[in-house]
Design a protein around this motif. Structure first.
Motif, short mmCIF file in Angstrom:
data_model
loop_
_atom_site.label_atom_id
_atom_site.label_comp_id
_atom_site.label_asym_id
_atom_site.label_seq_id
_atom_site.Cartn_x
_atom_site.Cartn_y
_atom_site.Cartn_z
N LEU A 1 0.81 -1.22 0.00
CA LEU A 1 0.00 0.00 0.00
C LEU A 1 0.84 1.27 0.00
CD1 LEU A 1 -2.68 -1.17 2.57
CD2 LEU A 1 -3.05 -0.83 0.12
N GLY A 2 2.09 1.16 0.42
CA GLY A 2 2.97 2.32 0.43
C GLY A 2 2.58 3.39 1.43
N GLY B 1 5.70 6.10 -0.37
CA GLY B 1 5.75 5.72 -1.78
C GLY B 1 4.43 5.89 -2.48
N ALA B 2 3.33 5.88 -1.73
CA ALA B 2 2.00 6.06 -2.32
C ALA B 2 1.77 7.53 -2.67
CB ALA B 2 0.93 5.58 -1.36
N ARG C 1 -1.50 -1.65 -9.14
CA ARG C 1 -1.76 -0.53 -8.24
C ARG C 1 -2.52 -1.02 -7.01
NH1 ARG C 1 -4.16 4.20 -12.26
NH2 ARG C 1 -2.38 4.34 -13.67
N SER C 2 -2.26 -0.33 -5.90
CA SER C 2 -2.99 -0.60 -4.66
C SER C 2 -3.61 0.70 -4.16
CB SER C 2 -2.07 -1.18 -3.59
OG SER C 2 -1.59 -2.45 -3.98
N TYR C 3 -4.90 0.64 -3.83
CA TYR C 3 -5.65 1.81 -3.35
C TYR C 3 -6.00 1.62 -1.88
CZ TYR C 3 -6.40 2.66 -8.36
OH TYR C 3 -6.23 2.88 -9.72
N TYR C 4 -6.06 2.75 -1.17
CA TYR C 4 -6.42 2.71 0.25
C TYR C 4 -7.41 3.82 0.54
CZ TYR C 4 -5.79 2.11 5.31
OH TYR C 4 -5.97 1.84 6.64
N THR D 1 -5.43 7.04 -1.15
CA THR D 1 -4.10 6.90 -1.72
C THR D 1 -4.08 5.84 -2.81
OG1 THR D 1 -3.35 5.21 -0.16
CG2 THR D 1 -3.05 7.52 0.50
N VAL D 2 -3.06 5.94 -3.68
CA VAL D 2 -2.78 4.90 -4.66
C VAL D 2 -1.28 4.67 -4.69
CG1 VAL D 2 -2.67 6.57 -6.58
CG2 VAL D 2 -3.08 4.14 -7.06
#
Length: 680
Positions: A513-514, A551-552, A578-581, A570-571
């Protein structure tokens, strides 16, 4: 799906209890079933008292007559084992069969779900009855499925269960030292010296009632949930085995209940030949929530069709307000089930009983006793339609490029959490995201943490509080290979035993997720923070994670309080994916927009574009096989809706037989459905 060469169409029928009626009524029932195009009945659900009136006496004479009658009249049978409620003599003679409640009180005979799943008496006689039934009726070629017990549920805290819990823990953990570790028993000086020190967690020990059931030791209560689900599953499996011994080619199931928290249906489904379930929405249940229940049931068998085992044709008697299903709604909800994967449409009940708690629960045949009722006419209309189209849809499946991860351990553990907010609601969080896919007309599967992620372009795991062993590695590989992953606040906190993963939240998900979540602010009910997304302001509710970027990239930031300006969406680019939060809960408008944006980025198209403002009432779903595709357009609104068909080939409505060209306009009347077939 009931896989049998005896099933050529979507089965139509339901629970039939002729033993509650004089035999001279049975033939009249057969006449009315023919009028309604009913072709299957579920028999013998609650007959244990009739079949075994004494410990050493079995009497199948009435059931023999019933079975011969339905076979003579060409009806298929879903045969139940009758083990959902034990007979009175058994409770009197063997009190170990009676359950003990959460408060420690031993029950007396009565109700149902009243048998202790670890009672030697229950296990002995339930299996014996199932075997006698299978042996007696194994040559009846109209039995298309076996139905074990009925709606397993509840829990027990008796001495038998406590002893069985100790055995279960010994097999799971091996040593008392390991048990002390996973339950963190050094806290409050709770160290156990022997497995005999283990007691069931109820109001006599670790659990207590506040606004809900709370627990001092989440690990103990979590394991008891797992144990109780396994105990009932063990009862089911014992009956399953003896049924298969005598009738190996007939499929076996038990009826589930959608998002039912006490039982881990993902584990249960491994031992069911096909999934079946009972759908009883309230008058105010969102149709999208009913759809989500169907998706869950379909996902239990990796997308295989399921059986709708029960629904009411009219009114449910047990809800707070027994509101009638309005004209057309029963038919519409039946097609909703089919649209999401049902290969049967079945009711409880076929004839309305005259006494006890379900006497005002609707039935195909009402207390009036004839076919001249609104409900019967609607049932007969649907039966005629399914006789016409039911063979075309049978066995077709749904293809989705998006998935939502749902996990019972996460549901249990997040609910038991001692903080940070009692507004945290795992099922509600799942629904927030499911509804967004639903309202964007994007197919979505509901999967487990053990399922393969590779078929999906987007995997969403709301409130992934417990990141089970190996699942973080699976997610990392998935995203590195180009997948998109989305998760939310209160994720990655604990491992399988509800022990916190140290080193900073979100634990093992931190790299993918960064981000690093430093702390979380619980927002009181009725209050909110806010954030801006695409020039619209949305509320931030329940919990606000205060996070740092590692990093995100921040897609949005909080607008209020001392953490104004900190990231809320965030991405993170990770490998090829890609990871989104989403660090908070928001409202339906936000989820609808956010999910649509991510799906567009990941190349997941909508099945059909619908006009703004009517989306919540229009439902689009699709089933297909090698030769054809079926697009279901359901209008849950009271008024007719005009739609433009953005399809790439001519399609025919299999109900009206009207043909539509790509780009054509179609009018779907209120509370109605269109099923468009496109030949591949």
């Amino acid at each position: 799906m009931i896989e049998s060469n005896k099933v050529k169409k979507i089965l139509y029928g339901g629970d039939y209890n002729p033993e509650q009626w004089p035999e001279d009524i049975w033939e009249e029932d057969m006449r009315m079933f023919r009028l309604a195009n009913i072709d299957v009945v579920t028999l013998n659900v609650f007959n244990w008292a009739m079949l075994q009136p004494q410990e050493d006496v079995y009497d199948f004479s009435k059931l023999d007559k019933i079975m011969d009658m339905v076979r003579t009249n060409g009806l298929k049978v879903c045969m139940a084992t009758s083990t959902a409620a034990h007979p009175a003599w058994m409770a009197r003679k063997y009190p170990d069969i009676l359950r003990t409640e959460h408060n420690g009180i031993r029950r007396k005979f009565g109700s149902r779900h009243n048998s202790c799943p670890n009672s030697p008496t229950y296990r002995k006689y339930s299996v014996l009855l199932a075997e006698k039934l299978a042996d007696r009726y194994k040559d009846y070629d109209n039995i298309v499925a076996w139905h074990v017990s009925n709606e397993y549920g509840g829990e027990c805290y008796c001495g038998n269960c406590e002893k069985a819990f100790r055995t279960w823990l010994t097999e799971k953990y091996g040593t008392i030292e390991e048990l002390n570790r996973v339950w963190n028993m050094s806290f409050w000086g709770h160290t156990l010296y022997d497995f005999e020190d283990v007691v069931a967690p109820n109001m006599q020990s670790e659990e207590f009632l506040w606004d809900t059931v709370r627990t001092n030791f989440q690990g103990i209560s979590l394991d008891y949930r797992r144990f109780m689900s396994d105990s009932m599953l063990s009862c089911y499996r014992m009956e399953y085995e003896v049924l298969k011994k005598h009738m190996p080619d007939v499929q076996v199931t038990t009826n589930l209940m959608g998002f039912y928290k006490p039982l881990d249906y993902q584990k249960w489904a491994r031992y069911m030949d096909f999934v079946s379930w009972d759908n009883y929405p309230s008058f105010d249940t969102p149709v999208s929530e009913s759809a989500m229940n169907h998706e869950l049931m379909r996902g239990l068998k990796q997308g295989k069709p399921f059986a709708l085992m029960e629904q009411t044709p009219g009114v449910s008697n047990w809800q707070s307000f027994c509101t009638l299903k309005r004209p057309g709604v029963m038919r519409l909800l039946s097609y909703q089930a089919i649209a999401h994967g049902a290969d049967t449409v079945m009711f409880f009940q076929m004839r309305r009983s005259i006494g006890a708690c379900e006497k005002y629960h609707s039935a195909v045949i009402d207390h009036a006793g004839h076919e001249n009722t609104r409900v019967f006419r609607e049932v007969a209309k649907l039966g005629k339609e399914l006789s016409k189209i039911g063979s075309q849809i049978l066995g077709t499946r749904t293809s989705a490029k998006a998935a939502i991860v749902m996990d019972w351990d996460n549901w249990w553990a997040s609910g038991y959490s001692a903080g940070p907010s009692r507004l945290i609601d795992y099922k509600k969080e799942i629904f927030c995201y499911y509804r967004a896919f639903y309202e964007n007309n994007i197919p979505v599967d509901i999967i487990s943490v053990t399922d393969d992620l590779s078929p999906y372009r987007l995997v969403t795991a709301p409130l992934l509080y417990m990141c089970k062993e190996g699942f973080d590695e699976k997610l990392c590989a998935y995203v590195k290979d180009g997948g998109s992953f989305l998760t939310t606040y209160f994720s990655g906190y604990v491992e399988d035993h509800d022990l916190v993963i140290t080193g900073g939240y979100p634990g093992k998900l931190r790299d993918i997720l960064g981000i690093w979540v430093e702390e979380s602010d619980a927002i009181p009910e009725g209050k909110h923070n806010s954030f801006l997304y695409k020039d619209e302001t949305y509320p931030a509710e329940v919990l606000c994670d205060l996070l740092h970027l590692e990093g995100a990239e921040a897609l949005s930031r909080y607008q209020e309080d001392f953490y104004a300006g900190m990231p809320v969406l965030t991405v993170n680019r990770y490998g090829k994916g890609r990871s989104y939060y989403a660090a908070t809960r928001s409202n339906p408008d936000f989820y609808r927009t956010f999910i649509k944006d991510i799906c567009e980025e990941t190349g997941i198209p909508s099945l059909l574009e619908t006009p703004e403002g009517i989306a919540p009432g229009i439902e689009i779903s699709r089933r297909e096989n090698e030769t054809a595709e079926f697009l279901f357009i359901l209008n849950h609104n009271d008024e007719a809706v005009d739609l433009t068909l953005t399809l790439n080939a001519p399609s025919t409505d299999i109900l009206s037989e009207s043909t539509y060209l790509p780009g054509a306009s179609i009018t779907v009347p209120g509370k109605d459905v269109v099923v468009l077939k496109r030949v591949k």
